[in-house]
Design an enzyme around this catalytic site. Sequence first.
Site, PDB file in Angstrom:
ATOM      1  N   ASP A 105       0.686  -0.965   0.322  1.00 30.01           N
ATOM      2  CA  ASP A 105       0.414   0.075   0.139  1.00 30.01           C
ATOM      3  C   ASP A 105       0.594   1.315   0.145  1.00 30.01           C
ATOM      4  O   ASP A 105       0.363   2.695  -0.269  1.00 30.01           O
ATOM      5  CB  ASP A 105      -1.171  -0.210   1.266  1.00 30.01           C
ATOM      6  CG  ASP A 105      -2.303  -0.552   1.127  1.00 30.01           C
ATOM      7  OD1 ASP A 105      -3.041  -0.799   0.170  1.00 30.01           O
ATOM      8  OD2 ASP A 105      -2.349  -1.417   1.952  1.00 30.01           O
TER       9      ASP A 105
HETATM   10  C1  BGC Z   1       0.140   1.711   6.330  1.00 29.40           C
HETATM   11  C2  BGC Z   1      -0.255   0.144   5.326  1.00 29.40           C
HETATM   12  C3  BGC Z   1      -1.604   0.155   5.094  1.00 29.40           C
HETATM   13  C4  BGC Z   1      -1.611   1.294   4.650  1.00 29.40           C
HETATM   14  C5  BGC Z   1      -3.613   1.729   4.739  1.00 29.40           C
HETATM   15  C6  BGC Z   1      -0.392   3.218   5.481  1.00 29.40           C
HETATM   16  O1  BGC Z   1      -0.318   3.688   6.722  1.00 29.40           O
HETATM   17  O2  BGC Z   1       1.417   2.066   6.477  1.00 29.40           O
HETATM   18  O3  BGC Z   1       0.591  -0.657   6.474  1.00 29.40           O
HETATM   19  O4  BGC Z   1      -2.080  -0.895   4.786  1.00 29.40           O
HETATM   20  O5  BGC Z   1      -1.910   2.860   5.480  1.00 29.40           O
HETATM   21  O6  BGC Z   1      -4.070   2.043   5.452  1.00 29.40           O
HETATM   22  C1  NOJ Z   2      -1.541  -3.939   4.766  1.00 30.59           C
HETATM   23  C2  NOJ Z   2      -2.580  -4.153   4.732  1.00 30.59           C
HETATM   24  O1  NOJ Z   2      -3.673  -4.178   5.207  1.00 30.59           O
HETATM   25  C3  NOJ Z   2      -2.225  -4.953   3.404  1.00 30.59           C
HETATM   26  O2  NOJ Z   2      -3.473  -5.410   2.839  1.00 30.59           O
HETATM   27  C4  NOJ Z   2      -1.453  -4.587   3.127  1.00 30.59           C
HETATM   28  O3  NOJ Z   2      -0.883  -5.298   1.847  1.00 30.59           O
HETATM   29  C5  NOJ Z   2      -0.420  -4.294   3.532  1.00 30.59           C
HETATM   30  N1  NOJ Z   2      -0.390  -3.667   4.750  1.00 30.59           N
HETATM   31  C6  NOJ Z   2       1.569  -3.936   2.561  1.00 30.59           C
HETATM   32  O4  NOJ Z   2       0.602  -2.613   2.262  1.00 30.59           O
END
Ligand code: BGC
Ligand code: NOJ
Length: 815
Positions: free
Chosen positions: A487
């Site tokens: 993400d």
């Molecule tokens: C986090 C991710 C997460 C994303 C979506 C980011 O701030 O680091 O791990 O998946 O937000 O909410």
């Molecule tokens: C947390 C999110 O829930 C997941 O969908 C994502 O793949 C990981 N972060 C990595 O960014």
Amino acid sequence: MRYGHFDDETREYFITQPDTPLPWINYLGCEEYFGLISNTAGGYSFFRDARLRRITRYRYNNVPMDMGGRYIYLRNNANGYSWSPSWMPVRRSLDFYECRHGMGYTKITSTSHEIMSQVRYFVPLGERLEVWELSLTNQRSTVANISVFSAIEFALWDAWDDATNFQRNFSTGEVEVEGSVIYHKTEYRERRDHFAFFACSEPLVGFDTQREAFLGSYRGWDSPLVVEQGQSENSIAHGWQPIGSHHISLRLHPSETRQIIFVLGYHENPRDQKFDPPDSQTINKRTASPLIARYLDPAQIQAAFDALHDYWDGLLSVYQVHTPDEHTNRMVNIWNAYQCMITFNMSRSASYYESGIGRGMGFRDSTQDILGFVHMVPERARQRILDLAATQLGSGGAYHQYQPLTKRGNNDVGSGFNDDPLWLVLAVSTYIKETGDWEILDEKVPYDNQVGSEEPLYGHLQRSLRYTIDHLGPHKLPLIGRADWNDCLNLNCFSSEPGQSFQTTTSKDGKVAESVFIAGLYILAAQEMESLARHLDRQTDVLAALETAVDMEDVLWQSGWDGAWFRRAYDDFGNPVGSQECAEGQIFIEPQGICIMAGLGLNNHLARLALDSVKERLATPHGILLQQPAYSHYYLHLGEISSYPPGYKENAGIFCHTNPWIMIAEALTGDGDQAHNYYLRINPSAREAISELHRCEPYVYAQMIAGRDAPTHGEAKNSWLSGTAAWNYVAITQWILGIRPSHSGLEIAPVIPSSWQGFSAQRIFRGVIYDITVERIGSGNSSHLFIDGQPVEGSIVPLPTPGTKVVKVRVQIGK
Ligand code: BGC
Ligand code: NOJ
């Protein structure tokens, strides 16, 4: 250092001191009514949706971190001394303390001033309520006069509104008190058809429902005025902050034990029968009252608790293993499976690190959660698949999240995360392999929940694949969109303004940045699609899946291979990410895992080469880093990944979700030692001994462990809600222990450490018990199967004839 220990017999983790490095929590409920509960009784409850139906209030990011919960106060009436039997919130020292987190329940036992207290909290199966069973024993040689006060704070239902629109909510709060039951009915007068109740088994000497009256002004939960003075105010909340507090007075003889039961629940009435009498504003309690009475009866409660215990016996019996390694046994047999249930239920919504307000059910999160959950309750996985597919868009793309209560796609975040739809294919094929329920492919499912748009699920899967092919970039690799699995790799974002969302800001047209990860995932999904289409005898689809996968593989070798590992992506300028050419972020874990899982490099030495690069550049004693070298600056063209200080989260943290992909890849190359070695590095039970460093719960996985660039290398964060649960479960059970469902039977192909002389397992698969014994007869992991004593070719135990109850499988491994 440890703060407790495992008891594998009772399937509990015993916490022996209350001040764990962080709150160590558990979950209550596994159907519709849920609670989070910490080792000091902190936490809250909700019905189905942590945002829209929050029953009790919880303030995140609080000081101290865990404040607010299911509190009980005890007061020695002779001298006014009071304490919390769960240590918090009063924090007076206890002579004995123990918290046992078990499967769906938590039990906190403590002693102070020779009064022993034990509280067991759980949610009975099939009910929308939680039970707190308190028992108090007088260990003194004299009579003890004790006051008991319960305390919860009601949330005004919508947790977002509760936290933001409080000027209105200060006037809306309403309650009723009838006998020993406190009813919370805020907004019941208008559009809500639900209310909460907080009941007590004992006659009350008082109660409170107005927080200020109970606490006293300027006081917190640690020193309520009412507890200090030893008498409730009998306050009725009119607006402000409604709470529920019962006051019970006990006279305990020496050695006497008394039980007090509290029941907190959620109840709905038909819209036309909300009030009793109908023209009044008084809650109609006709259906709630019998329910409350039932759970105030100790015999009923014990029966409900036993049923919960049996339920977990059943769920866990589907896969039980006995190996030479206790951490493997414990996680597979108990805690990893348990965490898979919790991630299935919560997705990434409500934990001590996720507020329950921001994120509903994630599309890629929930589809992956199914991989670790489906064997336990396949019917629920089926429903989840259909719910998720109904939020898919006609284009084949998908809403990134949906709200569990409404099951509608979440517009705030929208779509455009280009990996999302492909995970649906994996979830469906995993479900079919587990169950043999091919009919699911014929289920008519709408797009974006629009009536009239229904199409068989099979068509949804086809569109998922099509979506990738319709969105290819300059190298013919899949366009990344807002982000793929990572993400935080936001290649079209270019955000320079503080506060902009990395997830939704898109400053580029998205026609250049490409993802090698999605290419690998596509091949994996296309392979699954091919076997589904083959079973249905849809030759055109078989060919299309095969051809597009082959094309994608060519593209991957041409533009996705960097010489010693797979690249990660191409940015908006067409430059590679995750390449030797880059100054930072030269190698990423994700494409190595996914591409090798898709079979790339397995028939030549390149998978091995990529895995050796992982070992050399990314592996640490605490797990495998997401990438290296860490980004030292914020880079506009890379987005959130470079927003984190080096070593944290996606910027070179040990993002535990990805580690099992490498374990699986190692197993695919036949290296059981390396696969299991990586498995143990992040295994929570194996890390229990370093709890003071790890800090999160030793019985569940956390999303992230700080990487070697971080000052706190080895420290975990964000426990419980992470795809780490499902993928570790898949890696150990299906690829290292090697027992995995396939369309034609149960496949057994262990790739275990060379030091293991074997293991035994029980797997219940499509209603049949497979009694499996693996024995090593030499080195290596080549295996030979014997079914009921007879040798069979290959690694698949064919489906037995109907009516078969037990199949005995002996596996010889090594030569
Ligand atoms: C986090 C991710 C997460 C994303 C979506 C980011 O701030 O680091 O791990 O998946 O937000 O909410
Ligand atoms: C947390 C999110 O829930 C997941 O969908 C994502 O793949 C990981 N972060 C990595 O960014």
